[in-house]
Design an enzyme around this catalytic site. Structure first.
Site, PDB file in Angstrom:
ATOM      1  N   THR A   1      -6.548   6.830  12.198  1.00  0.00           N
ATOM      2  CA  THR A   1      -7.028   7.794  11.590  1.00  0.00           C
ATOM      3  C   THR A   1      -7.493   9.004  12.262  1.00  0.00           C
ATOM      4  O   THR A   1      -8.256   8.880  13.286  1.00  0.00           O
ATOM      5  CB  THR A   1      -8.116   7.402  10.406  1.00  0.00           C
ATOM      6  OG1 THR A   1      -8.502   8.611   9.696  1.00  0.00           O
ATOM      7  CG2 THR A   1      -9.009   6.509  10.982  1.00  0.00           C
TER       8      THR A   1
ATOM      9  N   THR B   1      -9.446   0.947   2.989  1.00  0.00           N
ATOM     10  CA  THR B   1      -9.313   2.522   3.014  1.00  0.00           C
ATOM     11  C   THR B   1     -10.167   3.114   2.189  1.00  0.00           C
ATOM     12  O   THR B   1     -10.116   4.673   2.061  1.00  0.00           O
ATOM     13  CB  THR B   1      -7.814   3.154   2.620  1.00  0.00           C
ATOM     14  OG1 THR B   1      -7.261   2.337   1.402  1.00  0.00           O
ATOM     15  CG2 THR B   1      -6.884   2.268   3.724  1.00  0.00           C
TER      16      THR B   1
ATOM     17  N   GLY C   1       0.887  -1.245  -0.056  1.00  0.00           N
ATOM     18  CA  GLY C   1      -0.044  -0.041   0.138  1.00  0.00           C
ATOM     19  C   GLY C   1       0.876   1.011  -0.066  1.00  0.00           C
ATOM     20  O   GLY C   1       2.196   1.082  -0.081  1.00  0.00           O
ATOM     21  N   MET C   2       0.181   2.387   0.024  1.00  0.00           N
ATOM     22  CA  MET C   2       0.873   3.887  -0.182  1.00  0.00           C
ATOM     23  C   MET C   2       1.922   3.918   1.352  1.00  0.00           C
ATOM     24  O   MET C   2       3.260   4.053   0.851  1.00  0.00           O
ATOM     25  CB  MET C   2       0.056   4.839  -0.110  1.00  0.00           C
ATOM     26  CG  MET C   2       0.770   6.265  -0.239  1.00  0.00           C
ATOM     27  SD  MET C   2      -0.761   7.514  -0.747  1.00  0.00           S
ATOM     28  CE  MET C   2      -1.643   7.588   0.816  1.00  0.00           C
ATOM     29  N   LEU C   3       1.534   3.833   2.525  1.00  0.00           N
ATOM     30  CA  LEU C   3       1.977   3.912   3.483  1.00  0.00           C
ATOM     31  C   LEU C   3       3.025   2.622   3.745  1.00  0.00           C
ATOM     32  O   LEU C   3       4.316   2.799   3.950  1.00  0.00           O
ATOM     33  CB  LEU C   3       1.192   4.129   4.719  1.00  0.00           C
ATOM     34  CG  LEU C   3       2.079   4.170   6.071  1.00  0.00           C
ATOM     35  CD1 LEU C   3       3.096   5.562   5.926  1.00  0.00           C
ATOM     36  CD2 LEU C   3       0.728   3.937   7.281  1.00  0.00           C
TER      37      LEU C   3
ATOM     38  N   TYR D   1     -16.035   4.193   7.807  1.00  0.00           N
ATOM     39  CA  TYR D   1     -14.652   3.665   7.718  1.00  0.00           C
ATOM     40  C   TYR D   1     -14.167   4.070   9.287  1.00  0.00           C
ATOM     41  O   TYR D   1     -13.271   3.469   9.984  1.00  0.00           O
ATOM     42  CB  TYR D   1     -14.163   4.560   6.872  1.00  0.00           C
ATOM     43  CG  TYR D   1     -12.483   4.808   7.049  1.00  0.00           C
ATOM     44  CD1 TYR D   1     -11.719   3.834   6.515  1.00  0.00           C
ATOM     45  CD2 TYR D   1     -11.881   5.990   7.198  1.00  0.00           C
ATOM     46  CE1 TYR D   1     -10.497   3.899   6.699  1.00  0.00           C
ATOM     47  CE2 TYR D   1     -10.577   5.952   7.484  1.00  0.00           C
ATOM     48  CZ  TYR D   1      -9.678   5.011   6.933  1.00  0.00           C
ATOM     49  OH  TYR D   1      -8.343   5.084   7.005  1.00  0.00           O
TER      50      TYR D   1
ATOM     51  N   ALA E   1      -5.431  -2.379   5.618  1.00  0.00           N
ATOM     52  CA  ALA E   1      -6.700  -1.613   6.146  1.00  0.00           C
ATOM     53  C   ALA E   1      -7.490  -1.612   4.698  1.00  0.00           C
ATOM     54  O   ALA E   1      -6.938  -1.475   3.760  1.00  0.00           O
ATOM     55  CB  ALA E   1      -6.588  -0.099   6.561  1.00  0.00           C
TER      56      ALA E   1
ATOM     57  N   TRP F   1      -4.813  12.627   6.400  1.00  0.00           N
ATOM     58  CA  TRP F   1      -4.787  13.100   4.934  1.00  0.00           C
ATOM     59  C   TRP F   1      -3.161  12.560   4.200  1.00  0.00           C
ATOM     60  O   TRP F   1      -2.538  13.454   3.819  1.00  0.00           O
ATOM     61  CB  TRP F   1      -4.724  14.640   4.864  1.00  0.00           C
ATOM     62  CG  TRP F   1      -6.038  15.178   5.142  1.00  0.00           C
ATOM     63  CD1 TRP F   1      -7.181  14.591   5.949  1.00  0.00           C
ATOM     64  CD2 TRP F   1      -6.503  16.680   5.192  1.00  0.00           C
ATOM     65  NE1 TRP F   1      -8.129  15.434   5.999  1.00  0.00           N
ATOM     66  CE2 TRP F   1      -7.946  16.742   5.661  1.00  0.00           C
ATOM     67  CE3 TRP F   1      -6.104  17.633   4.261  1.00  0.00           C
ATOM     68  CZ2 TRP F   1      -8.621  17.861   5.380  1.00  0.00           C
ATOM     69  CZ3 TRP F   1      -6.829  18.651   4.344  1.00  0.00           C
ATOM     70  CH2 TRP F   1      -8.194  18.684   4.724  1.00  0.00           C
TER      71      TRP F   1
ATOM     72  N   LYS G   1     -12.254   1.615  12.003  1.00  0.00           N
ATOM     73  CA  LYS G   1     -10.970   1.969  12.490  1.00  0.00           C
ATOM     74  C   LYS G   1     -10.856   2.297  13.912  1.00  0.00           C
ATOM     75  O   LYS G   1      -9.906   1.560  14.697  1.00  0.00           O
ATOM     76  CB  LYS G   1     -10.275   3.250  11.933  1.00  0.00           C
ATOM     77  CG  LYS G   1      -9.867   3.071  10.386  1.00  0.00           C
ATOM     78  CD  LYS G   1      -8.948   2.282   9.913  1.00  0.00           C
ATOM     79  CE  LYS G   1      -7.673   2.537  10.433  1.00  0.00           C
ATOM     80  NZ  LYS G   1      -6.415   1.502   9.985  1.00  0.00           N
TER      81      LYS G   1
HETATM   82  N1  LIG Z   1      -4.642   7.260   3.086  1.00  0.00           N
HETATM   83  C1  LIG Z   1      -4.817   8.354   4.066  1.00  0.00           C
HETATM   84  O1  LIG Z   1      -5.314   9.295   3.933  1.00  0.00           O
HETATM   85  C2  LIG Z   1      -4.704   7.643   5.498  1.00  0.00           C
HETATM   86  C3  LIG Z   1      -5.154   8.900   6.698  1.00  0.00           C
HETATM   87  C4  LIG Z   1      -5.288   8.228   8.071  1.00  0.00           C
HETATM   88  C5  LIG Z   1      -4.984   7.038   8.141  1.00  0.00           C
HETATM   89  N2  LIG Z   1      -4.709   6.128   7.245  1.00  0.00           N
HETATM   90  C6  LIG Z   1      -4.211   4.785   7.438  1.00  0.00           C
HETATM   91  O2  LIG Z   1      -3.019   4.542   7.098  1.00  0.00           O
HETATM   92  C7  LIG Z   1      -2.833   3.138   6.612  1.00  0.00           C
HETATM   93  C8  LIG Z   1      -2.297   2.810   5.496  1.00  0.00           C
HETATM   94  O3  LIG Z   1      -2.969   3.585   4.490  1.00  0.00           O
HETATM   95  P1  LIG Z   1      -2.842   3.502   2.983  1.00  0.00           P
HETATM   96  O4  LIG Z   1      -3.423   4.762   2.366  1.00  0.00           O
HETATM   97  O5  LIG Z   1      -1.352   3.170   2.855  1.00  0.00           O
HETATM   98  O6  LIG Z   1      -3.728   2.205   2.652  1.00  0.00           O
HETATM   99  P2  LIG Z   1      -3.691   1.471   1.191  1.00  0.00           P
HETATM  100  O7  LIG Z   1      -2.768   2.005   0.046  1.00  0.00           O
HETATM  101  O8  LIG Z   1      -5.091   1.186   0.633  1.00  0.00           O
HETATM  102  O9  LIG Z   1      -2.928   0.242   1.545  1.00  0.00           O
HETATM  103  C9  LIG Z   1      -3.832  -0.676   2.434  1.00  0.00           C
HETATM  104  C10 LIG Z   1      -3.109  -2.301   2.143  1.00  0.00           C
HETATM  105  O10 LIG Z   1      -3.758  -2.990   2.836  1.00  0.00           O
HETATM  106  C11 LIG Z   1      -3.990  -4.213   1.953  1.00  0.00           C
HETATM  107  N3  LIG Z   1      -5.371  -4.868   2.440  1.00  0.00           N
HETATM  108  C12 LIG Z   1      -6.558  -4.635   2.262  1.00  0.00           C
HETATM  109  N4  LIG Z   1      -7.543  -5.448   2.883  1.00  0.00           N
HETATM  110  C13 LIG Z   1      -6.476  -6.394   3.173  1.00  0.00           C
HETATM  111  C14 LIG Z   1      -6.948  -7.718   3.889  1.00  0.00           C
HETATM  112  N5  LIG Z   1      -8.158  -8.111   4.330  1.00  0.00           N
HETATM  113  N6  LIG Z   1      -5.907  -8.487   4.279  1.00  0.00           N
HETATM  114  C15 LIG Z   1      -4.716  -8.119   4.148  1.00  0.00           C
HETATM  115  N7  LIG Z   1      -4.125  -6.787   3.525  1.00  0.00           N
HETATM  116  C16 LIG Z   1      -5.214  -6.100   3.169  1.00  0.00           C
HETATM  117  C17 LIG Z   1      -4.480  -3.638   0.725  1.00  0.00           C
HETATM  118  O11 LIG Z   1      -4.560  -4.418  -0.092  1.00  0.00           O
HETATM  119  P3  LIG Z   1      -5.237  -3.971  -1.687  1.00  0.00           P
HETATM  120  O12 LIG Z   1      -4.779  -2.969  -2.270  1.00  0.00           O
HETATM  121  O13 LIG Z   1      -5.012  -5.231  -2.511  1.00  0.00           O
HETATM  122  O14 LIG Z   1      -6.706  -3.925  -1.288  1.00  0.00           O
HETATM  123  C18 LIG Z   1      -3.408  -2.337   0.674  1.00  0.00           C
HETATM  124  O15 LIG Z   1      -2.184  -2.815   0.108  1.00  0.00           O
HETATM  125  C19 LIG Z   1      -4.151   2.369   6.884  1.00  0.00           C
HETATM  126  O16 LIG Z   1      -4.527   1.849   8.311  1.00  0.00           O
HETATM  127  C20 LIG Z   1      -5.261   3.515   7.013  1.00  0.00           C
HETATM  128  O17 LIG Z   1      -6.538   3.228   7.553  1.00  0.00           O
HETATM  129  C21 LIG Z   1      -4.501   6.599   6.089  1.00  0.00           C
END
Ligand SMILES: NC(=O)c1ccc[n+]([C@@H]2O[C@H](COP(=O)([O-])OP(=O)(O)OC[C@H]3O[C@@H](n4cnc5c(N)ncnc54)[C@H](OP(=O)(O)O)[C@@H]3O)[C@@H](O)[C@H]2O)c1
Length: 283
Positions: free
Chosen positions: A100, A61, A10-12, A124, A59, A149, A128
């Site tokens: 989050t 997301t 994922g991104m993070l 969501y 997650a 964000w 979380k």
């Molecule tokens: N993005 C934001 O703005 C933001 C803000 C605050 C907090 N966060 C938190 O930061 C964290 C990382 O966010 P991100 O933006 O990097 O998210 P992301 O790019 O969507 O990465 C999440 C990863 O989790 C994987 N995943 C989803 N369902 C799964 C499952 N059932 N079992 C195992 N892996 C699974 C996804 O795989 P697939 O892509 O194949 O589904 C993806 O590779 C999350 O916990 C998110 O809640 C994000």
């Protein structure tokens, strides 16, 4: 230190793996290696890797998608996190759970501290928050890191959307009544590394410093990109009619992180400038 990172593609998660690998023995896994909603799979994975610590980035997301896919959102974000917590506790590993700003309702008039009561507006945010509660009740040694964000080089995000829309539009409507803290996932990863290396367990708010509305954020993105043609038109949230409600004010107070770890993240403007530079170079 042996560290297991979930959501590693994922991104993070991608940045976390890159940053942590400079100093630690890192195993990154994603849904292909283990489906976190399965307790047996998650337990087997954690047992096999046998890490000292797990950074749990995986997650579901999709904030708007969660409104119609609530069962799935809770299965991954709440039950999945419970499974990761159970697996960590089973082998005595420390757990760092990424959460989050969307656990808050956004009605505060000052930045949210870790002790402010969460009151999520969306599915969501609720899923979380339930994940946070599992981590607190099931693990002895944990960190909960709330951030906001995110933008990063390894996942589609708001910055990319604005840059792309700006390629062929003279104006873009963006909401000006939601304020938060844009955060570069690379900067957050560096902070997560220092947190996981410590024993100062607990909940922390971590994001780049400063705050802005989505509208102000979009204006800065276009300015840095060198797009002088596209105008950002401020609109109210109701106008976009999106499925999930979002907090109007989700600025996080990061002073606990700063005093505990003796460092703060640079301003979101500086971080964005570096991100845009990297994007322009094609990285
Ligand atoms: N993005 C934001 O703005 C933001 C803000 C605050 C907090 N966060 C938190 O930061 C964290 C990382 O966010 P991100 O933006 O990097 O998210 P992301 O790019 O969507 O990465 C999440 C990863 O989790 C994987 N995943 C989803 N369902 C799964 C499952 N059932 N079992 C195992 N892996 C699974 C996804 O795989 P697939 O892509 O194949 O589904 C993806 O590779 C999350 O916990 C998110 O809640 C994000």
């Amino acid at each position: 230190m042996k560290v297991l990172v979930t959501g590693a593609r994922g991104m993070l998660g991608t940045d976390v793996c890159e940053v942590l690998s400079q100093k630690h023995d890192v195993t990154g896994v994603d849904i292909e290696e283990a489906e976190i909603s399965s307790l047996p799979e998650t337990r087997a994975l954690v047992k096999r890797v046998s890490p000292d610590a797990v950074i749990h980035c995986a997650a579901y997301t999709d904030v708007d998608g969660s409104e119609t896919e609530a069962v799935h959102a809770f299965l991954v974000n709440a039950e999945g996190t419970r499974n990761v917590a159970v697996a960590c506790e089973g082998i005595g590993a420390v757990l760092l759970y990424v959460s989050t700003d969307y656990v808050f309702d956004g009605r505060s008039e000052r930045p949210y501290t870790e002790t402010d009561a969460p009151a999520p507006l969306s599915v969501y945010g609720s899923s979380k928050l339930e994940g946070e509660r599992h981590v607190q009740s099931l693990t002895s040694n944990h960190f909960i890191v709330r951030t906001s964000w995110l933008f990063g080089l390894h996942g589609r995000n708001f910055v990319d959307t604005i840059v792309d829309l700006g390629q062929d539009r003279d104006s873009i409507e963006v909401v000006d009544d939601q304020v938060g803290c844009p955060t570069f996932s690379r900067d957050l990863s560096v902070a997560l590394a220092s947190i996981i290396e410590s024993e100062s367990y607990g909940t922390y708010h971590v994001c780049n410093s400063g705050s802005v509305s989505w509208c102000g954020f979009a204006e800065e993105i276009l300015r840095l990109w060198g797009n002088t043609r596209t105008r950002v038109v401020p609109v109210k949230t109701e106008r976009l009619n999106r499925p999930a409600a979002r907090p109007a004010f989700s600025v996080l107070d990061t002073s606990l992180f700063e005093t505990t770890f003796g460092s703060s993240l640079r301003s979101w403007r500086e971080a964005l400038a570096e991100y845009v530079k990297s994007k322009k170079r094609g990285n």
